[in-house]
Design a protein around this motif. Structure first.
Motif, PDB file in Angstrom:
ATOM      1  N   GLU A   1      13.911  85.383 -24.201  1.00  0.00           N
ATOM      2  CA  GLU A   1      12.749  84.889 -24.657  1.00  0.00           C
ATOM      3  C   GLU A   1      12.166  85.310 -26.084  1.00  0.00           C
ATOM      4  O   GLU A   1      11.745  84.765 -26.773  1.00  0.00           O
ATOM      5  CB  GLU A   1      11.571  84.616 -23.884  1.00  0.00           C
ATOM      6  CG  GLU A   1      11.052  85.978 -23.360  1.00  0.00           C
ATOM      7  CD  GLU A   1      11.644  86.908 -22.182  1.00  0.00           C
ATOM      8  OE1 GLU A   1      12.909  86.598 -21.922  1.00  0.00           O
ATOM      9  OE2 GLU A   1      11.214  87.659 -21.619  1.00  0.00           O
ATOM     10  N   TYR A   2      12.832  86.746 -26.587  1.00  0.00           N
ATOM     11  CA  TYR A   2      12.154  87.133 -27.761  1.00  0.00           C
ATOM     12  C   TYR A   2      12.923  86.971 -28.791  1.00  0.00           C
ATOM     13  O   TYR A   2      12.872  87.165 -29.890  1.00  0.00           O
ATOM     14  CB  TYR A   2      12.350  88.888 -27.419  1.00  0.00           C
ATOM     15  CG  TYR A   2      11.385  89.571 -26.566  1.00  0.00           C
ATOM     16  CD1 TYR A   2      11.736  89.214 -25.014  1.00  0.00           C
ATOM     17  CD2 TYR A   2      10.464  90.105 -26.769  1.00  0.00           C
ATOM     18  CE1 TYR A   2      10.831  90.079 -24.270  1.00  0.00           C
ATOM     19  CE2 TYR A   2       9.542  90.747 -25.971  1.00  0.00           C
ATOM     20  CZ  TYR A   2       9.777  90.642 -24.642  1.00  0.00           C
ATOM     21  OH  TYR A   2       8.813  91.241 -23.598  1.00  0.00           O
ATOM     22  N   LEU A   3      14.247  86.299 -28.632  1.00  0.00           N
ATOM     23  CA  LEU A   3      15.275  86.076 -29.408  1.00  0.00           C
ATOM     24  C   LEU A   3      14.699  84.910 -30.541  1.00  0.00           C
ATOM     25  O   LEU A   3      15.413  85.182 -31.650  1.00  0.00           O
ATOM     26  CB  LEU A   3      16.565  85.479 -28.983  1.00  0.00           C
ATOM     27  CG  LEU A   3      17.443  86.536 -28.290  1.00  0.00           C
ATOM     28  CD1 LEU A   3      18.529  85.917 -27.264  1.00  0.00           C
ATOM     29  CD2 LEU A   3      18.087  87.282 -29.505  1.00  0.00           C
ATOM     30  N   ALA A   4      13.959  84.061 -30.361  1.00  0.00           N
ATOM     31  CA  ALA A   4      13.343  83.199 -31.218  1.00  0.00           C
ATOM     32  C   ALA A   4      12.567  83.843 -32.335  1.00  0.00           C
ATOM     33  O   ALA A   4      12.987  83.372 -33.381  1.00  0.00           O
ATOM     34  CB  ALA A   4      12.477  82.121 -30.554  1.00  0.00           C
ATOM     35  N   GLU A   5      11.731  84.497 -31.907  1.00  0.00           N
ATOM     36  CA  GLU A   5      10.928  85.563 -32.849  1.00  0.00           C
ATOM     37  C   GLU A   5      11.859  86.472 -33.756  1.00  0.00           C
ATOM     38  O   GLU A   5      11.558  86.563 -35.007  1.00  0.00           O
ATOM     39  CB  GLU A   5       9.721  86.312 -32.308  1.00  0.00           C
ATOM     40  CG  GLU A   5       8.783  85.402 -31.754  1.00  0.00           C
ATOM     41  CD  GLU A   5       7.579  86.078 -31.153  1.00  0.00           C
ATOM     42  OE1 GLU A   5       7.185  87.096 -31.714  1.00  0.00           O
ATOM     43  OE2 GLU A   5       7.141  85.515 -29.912  1.00  0.00           O
TER      44      GLU A   5
ATOM     45  N   ASP B   1      20.517  80.885 -22.142  1.00  0.00           N
ATOM     46  CA  ASP B   1      19.259  81.261 -22.705  1.00  0.00           C
ATOM     47  C   ASP B   1      19.313  81.992 -23.947  1.00  0.00           C
ATOM     48  O   ASP B   1      18.747  81.899 -24.955  1.00  0.00           O
ATOM     49  CB  ASP B   1      18.522  82.225 -21.681  1.00  0.00           C
ATOM     50  CG  ASP B   1      17.852  81.075 -20.742  1.00  0.00           C
ATOM     51  OD1 ASP B   1      17.816  80.003 -20.774  1.00  0.00           O
ATOM     52  OD2 ASP B   1      17.146  81.837 -19.470  1.00  0.00           O
ATOM     53  N   VAL B   2      20.233  82.864 -23.913  1.00  0.00           N
ATOM     54  CA  VAL B   2      20.648  83.865 -25.131  1.00  0.00           C
ATOM     55  C   VAL B   2      21.065  83.006 -26.378  1.00  0.00           C
ATOM     56  O   VAL B   2      20.602  82.890 -27.345  1.00  0.00           O
ATOM     57  CB  VAL B   2      21.657  84.808 -24.866  1.00  0.00           C
ATOM     58  CG1 VAL B   2      22.272  85.405 -26.089  1.00  0.00           C
ATOM     59  CG2 VAL B   2      21.222  85.754 -23.682  1.00  0.00           C
ATOM     60  N   CYS B   3      22.024  81.957 -25.640  1.00  0.00           N
ATOM     61  CA  CYS B   3      22.602  80.895 -26.937  1.00  0.00           C
ATOM     62  C   CYS B   3      21.377  79.942 -27.387  1.00  0.00           C
ATOM     63  O   CYS B   3      21.495  79.785 -28.800  1.00  0.00           O
ATOM     64  CB  CYS B   3      23.526  80.302 -26.457  1.00  0.00           C
ATOM     65  SG  CYS B   3      25.117  81.329 -26.306  1.00  0.00           S
ATOM     66  N   LYS B   4      20.538  79.578 -26.444  1.00  0.00           N
ATOM     67  CA  LYS B   4      19.448  78.658 -26.874  1.00  0.00           C
ATOM     68  C   LYS B   4      18.641  79.243 -27.885  1.00  0.00           C
ATOM     69  O   LYS B   4      18.258  78.394 -28.930  1.00  0.00           O
ATOM     70  CB  LYS B   4      18.859  78.181 -25.825  1.00  0.00           C
ATOM     71  CG  LYS B   4      17.604  77.349 -25.985  1.00  0.00           C
ATOM     72  CD  LYS B   4      16.926  76.896 -24.530  1.00  0.00           C
ATOM     73  CE  LYS B   4      15.681  76.226 -24.740  1.00  0.00           C
ATOM     74  NZ  LYS B   4      14.919  76.329 -23.487  1.00  0.00           N
TER      75      LYS B   4
ATOM     76  N   ALA C   1      32.911  78.439 -25.032  1.00  0.00           N
ATOM     77  CA  ALA C   1      33.420  77.376 -25.871  1.00  0.00           C
ATOM     78  C   ALA C   1      32.217  76.080 -25.647  1.00  0.00           C
ATOM     79  O   ALA C   1      32.234  75.385 -26.898  1.00  0.00           O
ATOM     80  CB  ALA C   1      34.666  76.940 -25.354  1.00  0.00           C
ATOM     81  N   ALA C   2      31.874  75.766 -24.724  1.00  0.00           N
ATOM     82  CA  ALA C   2      31.033  74.778 -24.341  1.00  0.00           C
ATOM     83  C   ALA C   2      29.726  74.844 -25.147  1.00  0.00           C
ATOM     84  O   ALA C   2      28.973  73.996 -25.600  1.00  0.00           O
ATOM     85  CB  ALA C   2      30.639  74.720 -22.997  1.00  0.00           C
ATOM     86  N   LEU C   3      29.337  76.145 -25.494  1.00  0.00           N
ATOM     87  CA  LEU C   3      27.886  76.475 -26.196  1.00  0.00           C
ATOM     88  C   LEU C   3      28.301  76.396 -27.662  1.00  0.00           C
ATOM     89  O   LEU C   3      27.320  76.603 -28.547  1.00  0.00           O
ATOM     90  CB  LEU C   3      27.333  77.879 -25.812  1.00  0.00           C
ATOM     91  CG  LEU C   3      26.755  77.648 -24.445  1.00  0.00           C
ATOM     92  CD1 LEU C   3      26.621  78.902 -23.605  1.00  0.00           C
ATOM     93  CD2 LEU C   3      25.623  76.852 -24.274  1.00  0.00           C
ATOM     94  N   LEU C   4      29.616  76.587 -28.321  1.00  0.00           N
ATOM     95  CA  LEU C   4      29.687  76.829 -29.637  1.00  0.00           C
ATOM     96  C   LEU C   4      29.692  75.410 -30.347  1.00  0.00           C
ATOM     97  O   LEU C   4      29.998  74.358 -29.759  1.00  0.00           O
ATOM     98  CB  LEU C   4      31.029  77.147 -29.671  1.00  0.00           C
ATOM     99  CG  LEU C   4      31.254  78.713 -29.814  1.00  0.00           C
ATOM    100  CD1 LEU C   4      32.505  79.237 -29.714  1.00  0.00           C
ATOM    101  CD2 LEU C   4      30.445  79.454 -30.800  1.00  0.00           C
TER     102      LEU C   4
END
Lengths: 269, 269
Positions: A193-197, A221-224, A266-269
């Motif tokens: 959840e910190y990744l956006a910032e 979540d990490v990819c999002k 692969a699905a997330l790329l």
């Protein structure tokens, strides 16, 4: 290796998986203990079975140092084997080093020249002159600890300096270092959840993300929150892959686990 | 070694000198390069000539790692030589390690068990669970980086978290760790004026103080602000002592420099 080459490998393999080679002699198949160099024998089998499914390997130096000279020999053989047979693989010495200038230069030589790793992890506590000696190496990458995956991250990293948490201060200040384009950062998957910032501060820098799997982090979540235009993510898994089986099929079992992650990626790329 | 044994040695030798064994093959006398193991040959000569003038030796692991396997062999021979011949000496692995719990345990085993050092330096950035695995070892000491001697210390260590600078937060928070009585701290001599406030937080903890000499720190100032009832100081000098001469008299020259510091220290005790 340049960042562009790494991104190109990610696109080609449809994978941004990094496999952590944290070899514990108590956890590897017993039959390997008969080998001259059980640690290298284990790594070689894992690498041969998984190299097409991942883009990076990350030996944590602690696991090698714990076995003294034979541990260091196994580490040297492992990096030499990777560089000779799979030069397209991005290699990370997970060493978490950092010292005053002339000493950091010695560490940089050890990992970038003597062993020819593509990158090394570095602790930021000692600041600019402890980091810049690593950044001075062309086409080598310095992966600075920002927000780690462990509970202790809340002791200091998330405490506020003026408006910003310490880990954000590390991101901001390190961007001003000489050759900062050679920086990547460690951000734990347990704190997705910190990744956006974090992406607001460093939109394109590569992040090495431990903590998916055994430590409870979630790939989606990490990819999002963390994926960048150039992907910008290396997701590390160590125990979940390399210790998938303790039997003679350990390498195939590791490949199956790696394949599962590669399919998700692969699905997330 | 217990803290009481260390204090007793300090009183006996009238010295709280620590000699840094940071061996650079470009700086040692040329005739030693003919030896099978020039690094160990150099260390052995320095140790034999200075052991009665100091209470501790501190090899910085970077200088050994930079030479690969033969560097690690030299480090192992050096610590084994010290433990066998001068067991009264306090030994410090200046490694600045720190990682998540299970990995820190591997590092602790490497330095405390495999090599049998009395202490190891640790970076605090990853917090409690990266430090406590080291603290769990009885009669071993964990020397946490607090305020380092380099310019980069001002990047993060001296920035304020609420009312306190980060390095003070490190002192305060680490006091709450399990087995905190096994903690010592690195505080650079170049920041002697900070020592009075540091002593308010940790009145009796031992401080490992680099930066006297080559880096510009002053012994008298360090003692004025930093000396505790149990002395509580280990003053490190590396280059200023071990590279006092590049000729065949290098060990005697090192002893002379160490003797100068010991005399100054005796006067301050």
């Amino acid at each position: 290796m340049t960042t562009e080459q790494l991104v190109s490998e990610i696109r080609k393999k449809k994978s941004f998986l990094c496999i952590g080679l944290d070899v514990d002699l108590n956890k590897i198949p017993e039959h390997l203990l008969q080998e001259d160099d059980p640690i290298f024998a284990f790594n070689k089998a894992i690498i041969d079975a998984t190299h097409h499914l991942c883009v990076a390997y990350k030996p944590n130096t602690a696991f090698y140092e714990a076995y003294g000279i034979r541990g260091w020999q196994a580490l040297q053989k492992t990096i030499a084997y990777l560089n000779e047979n799979y030069p397209e693989i991005f290699t990370i010495a997970d060493a978490k080093r950092g010292d005053i200038g002339n000493t950091s230069t010695m560490y940089a030589k050890a990992f970038f020249e003597d062993m020819a790793f593509d990158s090394v992890t570095i602790a930021p506590y000692m600041g600019k002159d402890s980091v810049e000696p690593f950044l001075a190496f062309k086409d080598k990458h310095t992966i600075l600890l920002a927000l780690t995956s462990n509970q202790g991250a809340f002791d200091f990293q998330t405490k506020k300096i003026d408006e910003n948490e310490l880990y954000k201060e590390v991101l901001k200040v390190s961007k001003t270092y000489k050759n900062a384009e050679n920086l990547m950062y460690v951000v734990g998957a347990t704190k997705a959840e910190y990744l956006a910032e974090i992406r607001d501060i460093i939109p394109e820098s590569f992040l090495l993300v431990p903590g998916v799997g055994a430590q409870g982090g979630n790939l989606q979540d990490v990819c999002k929150y963390g994926m960048a235009k150039n992907v910008g993510l290396l997701i590390n898994s160590s125990r979940g892959i390399i210790y998938a089986s303790k039997n003679s099929d350990f390498a195939q079992a590791a490949a199956l686990k790696a394949k599962e992650m590669q399919i998700d990626m692969a699905a997330l790329l």
